[in-house]
Design an enzyme around this catalytic site. Structure first.
Site, PDB file in Angstrom:
ATOM      1  N   ARG A 174       0.842  -1.201   0.000  1.00 59.17           N
ATOM      2  CA  ARG A 174       0.000   0.000   0.000  1.00 59.17           C
ATOM      3  C   ARG A 174       0.876   1.249   0.000  1.00 59.17           C
ATOM      4  O   ARG A 174       0.551   2.238  -0.657  1.00 59.17           O
ATOM      5  CB  ARG A 174      -0.915  -0.017   1.220  1.00 59.17           C
ATOM      6  CG  ARG A 174      -2.229  -0.775   1.019  1.00 59.17           C
ATOM      7  CD  ARG A 174      -2.035  -2.222   0.527  1.00 59.17           C
ATOM      8  NE  ARG A 174      -3.285  -2.935   0.402  1.00 59.17           N
ATOM      9  CZ  ARG A 174      -3.777  -3.734   1.339  1.00 59.17           C
ATOM     10  NH1 ARG A 174      -3.111  -3.940   2.469  1.00 59.17           N
ATOM     11  NH2 ARG A 174      -4.919  -4.357   1.130  1.00 59.17           N
ATOM     12  N   GLU A 343      -9.995 -12.602   1.578  1.00 61.45           N
ATOM     13  CA  GLU A 343     -10.874 -11.606   0.949  1.00 61.45           C
ATOM     14  C   GLU A 343     -11.046 -11.793  -0.559  1.00 61.45           C
ATOM     15  O   GLU A 343     -11.133 -10.824  -1.302  1.00 61.45           O
ATOM     16  CB  GLU A 343     -10.364 -10.187   1.255  1.00 61.45           C
ATOM     17  CG  GLU A 343     -10.373  -9.874   2.749  1.00 61.45           C
ATOM     18  CD  GLU A 343      -9.931  -8.471   3.071  1.00 61.45           C
ATOM     19  OE1 GLU A 343     -10.430  -7.910   4.058  1.00 61.45           O
ATOM     20  OE2 GLU A 343      -9.061  -7.928   2.341  1.00 61.45           O
ATOM     21  N   TRP A 409      -6.853 -13.733  11.746  1.00 61.19           N
ATOM     22  CA  TRP A 409      -6.963 -12.267  11.832  1.00 61.19           C
ATOM     23  C   TRP A 409      -8.381 -11.803  12.116  1.00 61.19           C
ATOM     24  O   TRP A 409      -8.581 -10.750  12.705  1.00 61.19           O
ATOM     25  CB  TRP A 409      -6.443 -11.626  10.550  1.00 61.19           C
ATOM     26  CG  TRP A 409      -7.311 -11.766   9.340  1.00 61.19           C
ATOM     27  CD1 TRP A 409      -7.375 -12.822   8.487  1.00 61.19           C
ATOM     28  CD2 TRP A 409      -8.242 -10.798   8.841  1.00 61.19           C
ATOM     29  NE1 TRP A 409      -8.280 -12.586   7.490  1.00 61.19           N
ATOM     30  CE2 TRP A 409      -8.838 -11.347   7.677  1.00 61.19           C
ATOM     31  CE3 TRP A 409      -8.642  -9.527   9.245  1.00 61.19           C
ATOM     32  CZ2 TRP A 409      -9.799 -10.678   6.923  1.00 61.19           C
ATOM     33  CZ3 TRP A 409      -9.607  -8.853   8.500  1.00 61.19           C
ATOM     34  CH2 TRP A 409     -10.167  -9.425   7.354  1.00 61.19           C
ATOM     35  N   PHE A 435      -1.999  -2.826  14.257  1.00 64.61           N
ATOM     36  CA  PHE A 435      -1.344  -1.579  14.633  1.00 64.61           C
ATOM     37  C   PHE A 435      -1.664  -0.438  13.667  1.00 64.61           C
ATOM     38  O   PHE A 435      -1.164   0.681  13.838  1.00 64.61           O
ATOM     39  CB  PHE A 435       0.170  -1.779  14.740  1.00 64.61           C
ATOM     40  CG  PHE A 435       0.600  -2.443  16.034  1.00 64.61           C
ATOM     41  CD1 PHE A 435      -0.325  -3.021  16.889  1.00 64.61           C
ATOM     42  CD2 PHE A 435       1.935  -2.490  16.398  1.00 64.61           C
ATOM     43  CE1 PHE A 435       0.069  -3.627  18.075  1.00 64.61           C
ATOM     44  CE2 PHE A 435       2.343  -3.092  17.583  1.00 64.61           C
ATOM     45  CZ  PHE A 435       1.401  -3.664  18.428  1.00 64.61           C
ATOM     46  N   ASP A 436      -2.488  -0.701  12.649  1.00 63.14           N
ATOM     47  CA  ASP A 436      -2.989   0.407  11.835  1.00 63.14           C
ATOM     48  C   ASP A 436      -4.223   1.034  12.467  1.00 63.14           C
ATOM     49  O   ASP A 436      -4.724   2.042  11.982  1.00 63.14           O
ATOM     50  CB  ASP A 436      -3.302  -0.063  10.412  1.00 63.14           C
ATOM     51  CG  ASP A 436      -4.271  -1.238  10.353  1.00 63.14           C
ATOM     52  OD1 ASP A 436      -4.315  -2.022  11.314  1.00 63.14           O
ATOM     53  OD2 ASP A 436      -4.971  -1.385   9.328  1.00 63.14           O
ATOM     54  N   THR A 484      -0.712  -0.465   5.717  1.00 59.09           N
ATOM     55  CA  THR A 484      -0.207   0.893   5.507  1.00 59.09           C
ATOM     56  C   THR A 484      -1.030   1.731   4.531  1.00 59.09           C
ATOM     57  O   THR A 484      -0.507   2.655   3.915  1.00 59.09           O
ATOM     58  CB  THR A 484       1.258   0.850   5.047  1.00 59.09           C
ATOM     59  OG1 THR A 484       1.350   0.126   3.800  1.00 59.09           O
ATOM     60  CG2 THR A 484       2.144   0.203   6.089  1.00 59.09           C
TER      61      THR A 484
END
Length: 778
Positions: A174, A343, A409, A435-436, A484
């Protein structure tokens, strides 16, 4: 004072400072602040003074001990201006290195410090490395005004990790990060005794690894049109003629250099090569990889749903992946190769003749089993080459590949399911370890993807709770993930990593019974000055003050509690909207407001503000602390942090996951307030959230009904939306309804959901989310 950057050294990653002139009188040191907390730590009276006269010693022909002694000398040389000399058979003023096969854990070590010697014992290079990290912390985090060398507190430490997989993922697709920061990131892991770097090298927005067999992957797939000025989820598809010059990639030579750098710090790099979805960059490079086989651009921003995926019916797809993975395995010695697997929207497979023929030929039931076939075929190739497959928990769908490891996740359920089936799992739930996510109040933080994972929440995580029983044996450990989309620079990445990485380290290394939040946060306070010396851009969110409502059911009142995650310091506040200072009132107990006010608060240490000033508006209104009757309950995940979330006097921020909101998926909100006595009402305000990228849309309209004593409900007024549901800017949208003033015994509030996502939205036609807070009746 001599400062040096230890990134160039084999065993070190911090900038240290030391004072070396003359002799030092006896001093009292603070207790050690070791992160992560060791298995056994006994602190004794006294210190060991390490000077340029101290010697190193180890048994003859002990190459491992000799190498470790050399690494310590590399650390100490810039401090002492000379290397410590080797002396045989010495027992005083010496650092002894003992290689002991009896230390069972391959990452375990022992560290004993007396007044005349330091002894480091380990059975492996990794054990010695972690012993040196602990020794380094012993002199770094003790307060000392020492002019004769480094003062080391006397301790007895026996230590080893709780979990073997202690990791962190960095997404470089990203946003691309330069080689120099990747090395720094590895140092951050190593100094906190984390041993796994999950490198997310491939995604829709960029292919970041050179593959010589397929040069277009980096010639074309590594670059996108620069639309950084737009919100991630509102970036339009690139048009013909727009120049794709934003991105980058790592050459194979650079990757070899980074892999070697990590190995020297006992960090294993697990590369992730996404499949079958999150591969737009690959399809943009080689369109024949997709079912449609049509050219597409590399996306400049968010993609949802993800329908451009590899064709599972084409054998050329699997040939491509085998050749890519062959080059990947030549670069990365890791036992595990991560294949993503998450996904994948399989609509193209449903319409692809080749995919349907594959389903028929392999006697598969549906496209979910086709994904299982896809992953199993890749796993067979990896296993044949001596590697193991790991993927996100979606690889469970349609059946788990025979030897696959699951990275969980979407909560912990995927990892638990895998473990109970006898498969290994790594826990990485978005609830705790993304952590995003925001780590503080959204209005005080840089833009993030959403969520809320402060350092205290990270610290509560346990990858293998007792409830797992014997299945806990299959939990390898855990890792945090830094996606990110909203993290464009190394400085921003540091902000999202620190200080939460300290909590991650202790969660994954320290025995559960040794964890102690108060002790831990005290240690964090001792480590932060080291980050200041290094120039690390860490978050200070734990110093920000939160004002939260507490409901007293017996009294029927709400009081306001103020707290910061960091317990060190004084909370000072004002209730008149002015800025608090060191002279403002100190918070001692919850306050009970009797009128609408703006509370501003800050944490002060030694007379200085150490965080940001938080501002909280408290609305005292006619429905304050009332519990209305609901026609339909909110979604369980977004029911709010109390039964009174809509009437607690505190309005929701723009963080839908903060617990300040109630969320309804596709449903309207209908509330009825019954007043104990007839109450005159003149207006009603309802707050809703517009967060297009999260599928959350402002209400269509708000309608108010009322009834007097003994009368039926009648329409009193309504308010329609004044912005488009397609508005990308995240904002709170208020609906203000003025009604005829008259006494009411009952008030009905209906907040209408838009129903489904708009046609121009990525989720077009799917249920839309409605988030509401607060309902203010005046």
């Amino acid at each position: 004072m001599k400062k040096f950057n230890l990134l160039i050294l084999l065993y070190v990653s911090l900038v240290l400072a030391g004072c070396i002139t003359g002799q030092q009188d006896a001093v009292t040191l603070q207790s050690p602040a070791i992160i992560p907390e060791p298995v056994h730590l006994e602190v004794k009276d006294g210190v060991f003074q390490l000077t340029d006269r101290t010697a190193v010693s180890f048994r003859a022909n002990d190459e491992l001990a000799e190498s470790t002694a050399g690494a310590l000398n590399d650390i100490l040389l810039p401090i002492l201006d000379s290397k410590l000399e080797y002396r045989e058979n010495t027992t005083t003023d010496v650092i002894l290195f003992k290689t002991e096969a009896a230390i069972d854990n391959p990452e375990g070590y022992r560290l004993n410090v007396t007044d005349d010697q330091i002894t480091i014992s380990a059975g492996t290079a990794a054990g010695y490395f972690y012993g040196l990290q602990t020794l380094r912390q012993l002199w770094e985090t003790t307060d000392q005004e020492n002019k004769g060398g480094l003062l080391i507190p006397q301790v007895e430490i026996e230590d080893h990790p709780r979990f073997e997989w202690r990791g962190m993922m960095l997404d470089v697709s990203r946003h691309f990060f330069p080689k120099e920061f990747i090395k720094k990131f590895i140092d951050y892991l190593a100094m906190n005794k984390l041993n796994t770097f999950h490198w997310h090298l491939v995604d829709d927005q960029g292919w970041r690894i050179e593959i010589k067999k397929y040069p277009l992957l980096t010639e074309k797939g590594a670059w996108r049109v620069n639309k950084e000025h737009l919100h991630w989820n509102s970036r339009p598809k690139p048009e013909q003629g727009e120049v794709a010059d934003f991105g980058g990639f790592y050459t194979q030579e650079e990757i070899k250099e980074i892999v070697q750098y990590a190995a020297e710090r006992h960090v294993n790099i697990v590369p992730e090569i996404e499949m079958p979805a999150h591969v737009s960059a690959a399809i943009a490079s080689y369109p024949w990889l997709s079912c449609k086989q049509e050219p597409i651009p590399v996306p400049s921003g968010g993609v949802w749903p993800i329908t451009d995926i590899y064709c599972a019916g084409n054998d050329s797809t699997f040939m491509f992946l085998a050749e890519v993975l062959t080059e990947v395995m030549e670069l990365f010695p890791s036992e595990y190769i991560h294949v993503g697997g998450d996904e994948a929207t399989k609509t193209e497979w449903e319409h692809c003749a080749k995919c349907q023929q594959r389903i028929k030929d392999e006697d598969l039931a549906n496209v979910h089993e086709l994904q299982s076939y896809f992953i199993s075929r890749v796993e067979e190739f990896l296993n044949a080459n001596g590697r193991k497959l790991i993927g996100w928990d979606e690889i469970l769908e349609g059946g788990l590949a025979p030897n696959a490891t699951v990275m969980s996740w979407r909560g912990m359920s995927g990892g638990i399911e895998a473990a109970k089936k006898g498969h290994h799992a790594v826990m990485s739930p978005g609830t705790h370890l993304y952590f995003d996510h925001y780590q503080g109040q959204q209005q005080l933080e840089p833009l993030a993807i959403g969520g809320y994972s402060p350092i205290s929440h990270v610290y509560t995580f346990d990858p293998a709770p007792d409830s797992l029983g014997q299945a806990a044996d299959y939990i390898l450990g855990g890792q945090a993930n830094l996606w990110t989309e909203y993290v464009p620079t190394p400085e921003h990445a540091e902000y999202m990593i620190f200080p939460r990485i300290y909590a991650l380290a202790e969660v994954l290394w320290t025995p559960r019974e040794n964890k102690d939040w108060d002790k831990f946060i005290s240690k964090v306070n001792r480590h932060l000055p080291l980050l200041d010396e290094k120039g690390v851009n860490y978050a200070r969110s734990m110093n920000n003050v939160h004002v939260t409502p507490e409901f007293d059911k017996e009294k029927g009142t709400i009081s306001m509690k103020m707290e910061a995650e960091n317990p060190q310091g004084d909370i000072r506040y004002t209730a008149d909207g002015s800025e608090p200072s060191v002279n403002s009132e100190i918070y001692l107990a919850p306050m009970s407001p009797d009128q609408t006010m703006t509370v501003k608060a800050g944490l002060f240490q030694n007379g200085e503000l150490v965080g940001k000033i938080s501002a909280t508006e408290i609305f005292i209104h006619k429905a304050f602390a009332q519990q209305p009757e609901y026609k339909a309950q909110p979604a369980e995940k977004y029911s709010g942090n109390s039964d009174f979330v809509l009437t607690d006097g505190i309005r929701g921020s723009m963080n839908f996951g903060s617990g300040e909101w109630q969320g309804f998926n596709g449903d309207d909100l209908e509330l009825v307030f019954d007043f104990e006595e007839p109450t005159t009402v003149s207006n009603v305000t309802v707050g809703t959230l517009q967060d297009n990228g999260s599928w959350i849309f402002r209400a269509n309209k708000v309608v108010i009904y009322g009834a007097g004593d003994g009368s039926g409900l009648e329409l009193l007024g309504d308010s329609k939306a004044n912005i488009s549901s397609s508005t990308v800017e995240k904002q709170v949208v208020d609906f203000y309804v003025t009604i005829p003033e008259k006494p009411l015994s009952r008030l009905k509030v209906v907040v209408y959901n838009i129903g489904v996502c708009p046609e121009d939205h990525a989720g077009a036609g799917r249920p839309a989310w409605l988030f509401v807070d607060e309902v203010i009746i005046e």
